[in-house]
Design a protein around this motif. Structure first.
Motif, PDB file in Angstrom:
ATOM      1  N   GLU A   1      23.235 -21.834  36.051  1.00  0.00           N
ATOM      2  CA  GLU A   1      22.642 -21.952  37.389  1.00  0.00           C
ATOM      3  C   GLU A   1      21.859 -20.692  37.751  1.00  0.00           C
ATOM      4  OE1 GLU A   1      23.560 -24.431  40.125  1.00  0.00           O
ATOM      5  OE2 GLU A   1      24.528 -25.755  38.698  1.00  0.00           O
ATOM      6  N   ARG A   2      22.373 -19.524  37.365  1.00  0.00           N
ATOM      7  CA  ARG A   2      21.673 -18.266  37.652  1.00  0.00           C
ATOM      8  C   ARG A   2      20.393 -18.128  36.836  1.00  0.00           C
ATOM      9  NH1 ARG A   2      26.908 -16.387  38.051  1.00  0.00           N
ATOM     10  NH2 ARG A   2      27.023 -15.876  35.839  1.00  0.00           N
ATOM     11  N   ARG A   3      20.452 -18.545  35.572  1.00  0.00           N
ATOM     12  CA  ARG A   3      19.333 -18.350  34.648  1.00  0.00           C
ATOM     13  C   ARG A   3      18.212 -19.371  34.804  1.00  0.00           C
ATOM     14  NH1 ARG A   3      19.748 -19.685  29.783  1.00  0.00           N
ATOM     15  NH2 ARG A   3      21.713 -20.798  29.848  1.00  0.00           N
ATOM     16  N   LEU A   4      18.573 -20.608  35.051  1.00  0.00           N
ATOM     17  CA  LEU A   4      17.597 -21.690  34.963  1.00  0.00           C
ATOM     18  C   LEU A   4      16.899 -21.903  36.307  1.00  0.00           C
ATOM     19  CD1 LEU A   4      19.642 -24.026  32.625  1.00  0.00           C
ATOM     20  CD2 LEU A   4      17.838 -22.401  32.024  1.00  0.00           C
TER      21      LEU A   4
ATOM     22  N   ARG B   1       7.767 -21.802  39.668  1.00  0.00           N
ATOM     23  CA  ARG B   1       7.227 -22.649  40.748  1.00  0.00           C
ATOM     24  C   ARG B   1       7.675 -24.091  40.488  1.00  0.00           C
ATOM     25  NH1 ARG B   1       3.625 -20.768  37.484  1.00  0.00           N
ATOM     26  NH2 ARG B   1       2.490 -22.148  36.104  1.00  0.00           N
ATOM     27  N   PHE B   2       7.625 -24.909  41.528  1.00  0.00           N
ATOM     28  CA  PHE B   2       7.999 -26.311  41.368  1.00  0.00           C
ATOM     29  C   PHE B   2       7.202 -27.169  42.329  1.00  0.00           C
ATOM     30  CE2 PHE B   2      10.636 -30.008  42.608  1.00  0.00           C
ATOM     31  CZ  PHE B   2      10.556 -30.681  41.410  1.00  0.00           C
ATOM     32  N   GLY B   3       6.570 -28.173  41.768  1.00  0.00           N
ATOM     33  CA  GLY B   3       5.809 -29.152  42.528  1.00  0.00           C
ATOM     34  C   GLY B   3       5.541 -30.350  41.640  1.00  0.00           C
ATOM     35  N   PRO B   4       4.636 -31.214  42.042  1.00  0.00           N
ATOM     36  CA  PRO B   4       4.368 -32.430  41.259  1.00  0.00           C
ATOM     37  C   PRO B   4       3.940 -32.164  39.814  1.00  0.00           C
ATOM     38  CG  PRO B   4       3.437 -32.623  43.446  1.00  0.00           C
ATOM     39  CD  PRO B   4       3.920 -31.209  43.316  1.00  0.00           C
TER      40      PRO B   4
ATOM     41  N   PRO C   1      20.116 -28.719  39.893  1.00  0.00           N
ATOM     42  CA  PRO C   1      19.247 -28.305  40.999  1.00  0.00           C
ATOM     43  C   PRO C   1      18.009 -27.571  40.501  1.00  0.00           C
ATOM     44  CG  PRO C   1      21.128 -26.830  40.840  1.00  0.00           C
ATOM     45  CD  PRO C   1      21.349 -27.943  39.836  1.00  0.00           C
ATOM     46  N   LEU C   2      16.885 -27.822  41.160  1.00  0.00           N
ATOM     47  CA  LEU C   2      15.638 -27.128  40.839  1.00  0.00           C
ATOM     48  C   LEU C   2      15.373 -26.104  41.932  1.00  0.00           C
ATOM     49  CD1 LEU C   2      13.587 -30.194  39.599  1.00  0.00           C
ATOM     50  CD2 LEU C   2      14.737 -28.449  38.217  1.00  0.00           C
TER      51      LEU C   2
ATOM     52  N   VAL D   1      17.509 -25.209  47.168  1.00  0.00           N
ATOM     53  CA  VAL D   1      17.366 -26.295  46.200  1.00  0.00           C
ATOM     54  C   VAL D   1      16.186 -27.148  46.643  1.00  0.00           C
ATOM     55  CG1 VAL D   1      18.438 -28.345  45.193  1.00  0.00           C
ATOM     56  CG2 VAL D   1      19.807 -26.292  45.602  1.00  0.00           C
ATOM     57  N   LEU D   2      15.132 -27.141  45.827  1.00  0.00           N
ATOM     58  CA  LEU D   2      13.912 -27.887  46.146  1.00  0.00           C
ATOM     59  C   LEU D   2      13.967 -29.330  45.659  1.00  0.00           C
ATOM     60  CD1 LEU D   2      11.330 -25.129  45.236  1.00  0.00           C
ATOM     61  CD2 LEU D   2      12.143 -25.772  47.513  1.00  0.00           C
ATOM     62  N   GLY D   3      14.747 -29.551  44.631  1.00  0.00           N
ATOM     63  CA  GLY D   3      14.822 -30.886  44.053  1.00  0.00           C
ATOM     64  C   GLY D   3      15.892 -30.935  42.991  1.00  0.00           C
TER      65      GLY D   3
END
Length: 173
Positions: A24-27, A31-34, A129-130, A139-141
């Motif tokens: 969870e700490r490493r991954l 950035r995160f989006g479509p 979690p992303l 958590v974005l996604g």
């Protein structure tokens, strides 16, 4: 005073906790989006196809589904499992496998002891979690997969995220 032994399942869960917490700490993504959802989903599907895995893959960002694919051998039941595992990520802010393992490490059972509806929540491996490096506490996604034993569902997600972070430039160092 008698010495009590820890049940094997509890001991195994206790040993697994630091590994899952480290993941969870490493991954964490850069950035995160479509676009990243498409790349993550495509990578997951590509690995699953190479290995002939009967899985469904899903990526969400908040309430929006950004990616979904069901491979040969997957069924609507896998979609239902994904939804239940994803709700655990949304509620606890941690992978569904980590949440279930935390319960087991305390000698508890998520289905019985969480007091949550088992038709709505499943603390089984397969939803991660992303987060992004700029907002690691948010958590974005969720990246989710269903169709394999829970340890294998989780391991596939970890492998995908490790590859994505190492190879795409969208991951944190």
């Amino acid at each position: 005073m008698s010495q009590q032994t820890v049940p094997a399942e509890v001991a195994a869960a206790q040993q697994l906790l630091p590994v899952l917490e480290d993941q969870e700490r490493r991954l964490v993504l850069e950035r995160f989006g479509p676009e990243e959802a498409w790349e993550l989903g495509s990578l997951t599907v590509g690995l699953a196809r190479q290995r002939h895995l009967p899985v469904a893959v899903d990526i969400t960002c908040g309430a929006q589904q950004l990616f979904h694919c069901a491979l040969a051998g997957a069924s609507a039941d896998n979609d239902a499992w994904i939804a239940r595992k994803r709700r655990v990520v949304e509620r606890y802010g941690q992978s569904s496998f980590l949440v279930g393992t935390r319960f087991r490490a305390r000698g508890r059972d998520f289905d019985r002891d969480s007091r949550l509806d088992v038709g709505t929540y499943a603390a089984h491996g397969g939803s991660f979690p992303l987060r992004t490096r700029t907002a690691p506490g948010v958590v974005l996604g969720a990246l989710s997969v269903s169709g394999l034993p829970q340890e294998e569902d989780h391991a596939l997600l970890v492998e995908v995220l490790e590859r994505f972070i190492a190879g795409s430039g969208a991951g944190a160092e």
